[in-house]
Write a protein that holds these residues in place. Structure first.
Motif, PDB file in Angstrom:
ATOM      1  N   GLY A 273      37.891  53.599  28.238  1.00  0.00           N
ATOM      2  CA  GLY A 273      38.861  54.605  28.658  1.00  0.00           C
ATOM      3  C   GLY A 273      39.196  54.545  30.128  1.00  0.00           C
ATOM      4  N   HIS A 274      38.779  53.493  30.807  1.00  0.00           N
ATOM      5  CA  HIS A 274      39.074  53.335  32.229  1.00  0.00           C
ATOM      6  C   HIS A 274      40.406  52.599  32.369  1.00  0.00           C
ATOM      7  N   SER A 275      41.462  53.270  31.966  1.00  0.00           N
ATOM      8  CA  SER A 275      42.773  52.627  31.915  1.00  0.00           C
ATOM      9  C   SER A 275      43.867  53.673  32.067  1.00  0.00           C
ATOM     10  N   MET A 276      45.072  53.201  32.372  1.00  0.00           N
ATOM     11  CA  MET A 276      46.245  54.061  32.438  1.00  0.00           C
ATOM     12  C   MET A 276      46.852  54.163  31.039  1.00  0.00           C
ATOM     13  N   LEU A 277      47.396  55.300  30.699  1.00  0.00           N
ATOM     14  CA  LEU A 277      48.119  55.424  29.440  1.00  0.00           C
ATOM     15  C   LEU A 277      49.376  54.566  29.488  1.00  0.00           C
ATOM     16  N   GLN A 278      49.904  54.239  28.321  1.00  0.00           N
ATOM     17  CA  GLN A 278      51.163  53.486  28.269  1.00  0.00           C
ATOM     18  C   GLN A 278      52.272  54.284  28.955  1.00  0.00           C
ATOM     19  N   PRO A 279      53.195  53.605  29.635  1.00  0.00           N
ATOM     20  CA  PRO A 279      54.261  54.316  30.346  1.00  0.00           C
ATOM     21  C   PRO A 279      55.042  55.279  29.462  1.00  0.00           C
ATOM     22  N   ARG A 280      55.341  54.891  28.217  1.00  0.00           N
ATOM     23  CA  ARG A 280      56.123  55.769  27.337  1.00  0.00           C
ATOM     24  C   ARG A 280      55.345  57.021  26.961  1.00  0.00           C
ATOM     25  N   VAL A 281      54.020  56.911  26.861  1.00  0.00           N
ATOM     26  CA  VAL A 281      53.199  58.077  26.550  1.00  0.00           C
ATOM     27  C   VAL A 281      53.171  59.024  27.744  1.00  0.00           C
ATOM     28  N   GLU A 282      52.963  58.474  28.937  1.00  0.00           N
ATOM     29  CA  GLU A 282      52.983  59.304  30.146  1.00  0.00           C
ATOM     30  C   GLU A 282      54.306  60.062  30.254  1.00  0.00           C
ATOM     31  N   ALA A 283      55.406  59.351  30.017  1.00  0.00           N
ATOM     32  CA  ALA A 283      56.733  59.957  30.167  1.00  0.00           C
ATOM     33  C   ALA A 283      56.980  61.042  29.129  1.00  0.00           C
ATOM     34  N   ARG A 284      56.573  60.790  27.890  1.00  0.00           N
ATOM     35  CA  ARG A 284      56.811  61.784  26.828  1.00  0.00           C
ATOM     36  C   ARG A 284      55.970  63.037  27.066  1.00  0.00           C
ATOM     37  N   VAL A 285      54.720  62.850  27.514  1.00  0.00           N
ATOM     38  CA  VAL A 285      53.870  63.998  27.838  1.00  0.00           C
ATOM     39  C   VAL A 285      54.506  64.821  28.954  1.00  0.00           C
ATOM     40  N   LEU A 286      54.965  64.127  29.999  1.00  0.00           N
ATOM     41  CA  LEU A 286      55.585  64.819  31.135  1.00  0.00           C
ATOM     42  C   LEU A 286      56.815  65.596  30.682  1.00  0.00           C
ATOM     43  N   GLN A 287      57.629  64.995  29.836  1.00  0.00           N
ATOM     44  CA  GLN A 287      58.832  65.679  29.343  1.00  0.00           C
ATOM     45  C   GLN A 287      58.464  66.914  28.525  1.00  0.00           C
ATOM     46  N   ASP A 288      57.507  66.774  27.598  1.00  0.00           N
ATOM     47  CA  ASP A 288      57.201  67.868  26.675  1.00  0.00           C
ATOM     48  C   ASP A 288      56.502  69.039  27.352  1.00  0.00           C
ATOM     49  N   LEU A 289      55.816  68.787  28.455  1.00  0.00           N
ATOM     50  CA  LEU A 289      55.150  69.877  29.166  1.00  0.00           C
ATOM     51  C   LEU A 289      56.129  70.714  29.987  1.00  0.00           C
ATOM     52  N   ALA A 290      57.314  70.163  30.250  1.00  0.00           N
ATOM     53  CA  ALA A 290      58.370  70.904  30.959  1.00  0.00           C
ATOM     54  C   ALA A 290      57.826  71.590  32.215  1.00  0.00           C
ATOM     55  N   ILE A 291      57.298  70.784  33.131  1.00  0.00           N
ATOM     56  CA  ILE A 291      56.701  71.302  34.359  1.00  0.00           C
ATOM     57  C   ILE A 291      57.747  72.015  35.216  1.00  0.00           C
ATOM     58  N   LYS A 292      57.360  73.182  35.743  1.00  0.00           N
ATOM     59  CA  LYS A 292      58.242  73.960  36.609  1.00  0.00           C
ATOM     60  C   LYS A 292      57.723  73.928  38.053  1.00  0.00           C
ATOM     61  N   PRO A 293      58.615  74.131  39.026  1.00  0.00           N
ATOM     62  CA  PRO A 293      58.208  74.056  40.440  1.00  0.00           C
ATOM     63  C   PRO A 293      57.146  75.075  40.832  1.00  0.00           C
TER      64      PRO A 293
END
Length: 235
Positions: free
Chosen positions: A77-97
């Protein structure tokens, strides 16, 4: 907070082209259509969060190893997630300022940098000392000032909650109740839940004492350590 921009407009720049291909061929086809997320990924220097030994993998659709032997690093588990997974997580969490974010599993610090670009502040917990130091150095080099990396066991969260958003940068067998208790009313928790070969990204929203759960897409990810596993005992 603003990430340093990749200002190169040279179409012959191989890094710029690789980043463009990552977005257009991996991330956008995976239903990541939020313009703000795509714009952020276009300027965030993912290659600077990848160890030099694996720099050629920075934009590949793989889990990039971070420590030592590549195969062993990914298995541990000493690795970065796949770029598409990182991006989809970021989108779905809908981070606010205004969001205060807790991340479990800092890794190289890349996800913390993405979160920090959209949130008010980020606390990222990492249990592996070498990774915690790597993440701190990478965030410092990137000029990210609103993300703090702590060497800690993330299975119990942080003592200074509650948080508006909690994101697990790895997988768990079930949604951790210890972390749900650290969500602010109206907050969201995102985690990759289940067992191989199929896991699901699970989004939990808190409303008072109620928790609404959705599981919108399938993926897999390495395990985060010290989270409960279902018993394998059978009669």
């Amino acid at each position: 907070m603003t990430l340093p921009l990749n200002t190169s407009a040279n179409p012959n720049d191989p890094i710029a082209q690789a980043r463009y291909n990552m977005i257009e061929q991996q991330i956008r086809p995976w239903n990541v259509l939020d313009a703000d997320v795509l714009d952020l990924l276009a300027v965030a220097r993912r290659e600077e969060f990848v160890p030099p030994a694996y720099s050629s993998m920075a934009f590949m659709d793989i889990e990039v190893p971070l420590l030592g032997n590549a195969e062993e690093a990914v298995q541990a588990g000493h690795s970065m997630l796949q770029p598409r997974v990182e991006a989809r997580v970021l989108q779905d969490l809908a981070i606010k300022p205004t969001d205060r974010v807790l991340e479990i599993g800092a890794g190289s610090g890349y996800m913390a940098a993405l979160l920090a670009a959209r949130a008010q502040s980020v606390v990222s917990l990492e249990i592996v000392p070498e990774l915690a130091e790597m993440a701190r150095e990478n965030l410092l080099s990137a000029g990210v000032q609103n993300a703090e990396v702590r060497l800690a066991d993330g299975s119990q969260g942080a003592s200074d909650g509650p948080f508006d958003v909690i994101v697990l940068s790895g997988s768990v067998a079930e949604v951790p109740t210890a972390l749900l208790s650290q969500l602010r009313d109206g907050g969201r928790l995102g985690a990759i839940v289940g067992n191989e070969p199929v896991m699901r990204f699970t989004l939990v929203r808190r409303s008072g004492d109620r928790f609404e759960t959705t599981s919108p897409w399938d993926t897999t990810a390495p395990r985060l350590v010290n989270f409960p596993e279902p018993s394998s005992f059978t009669f």
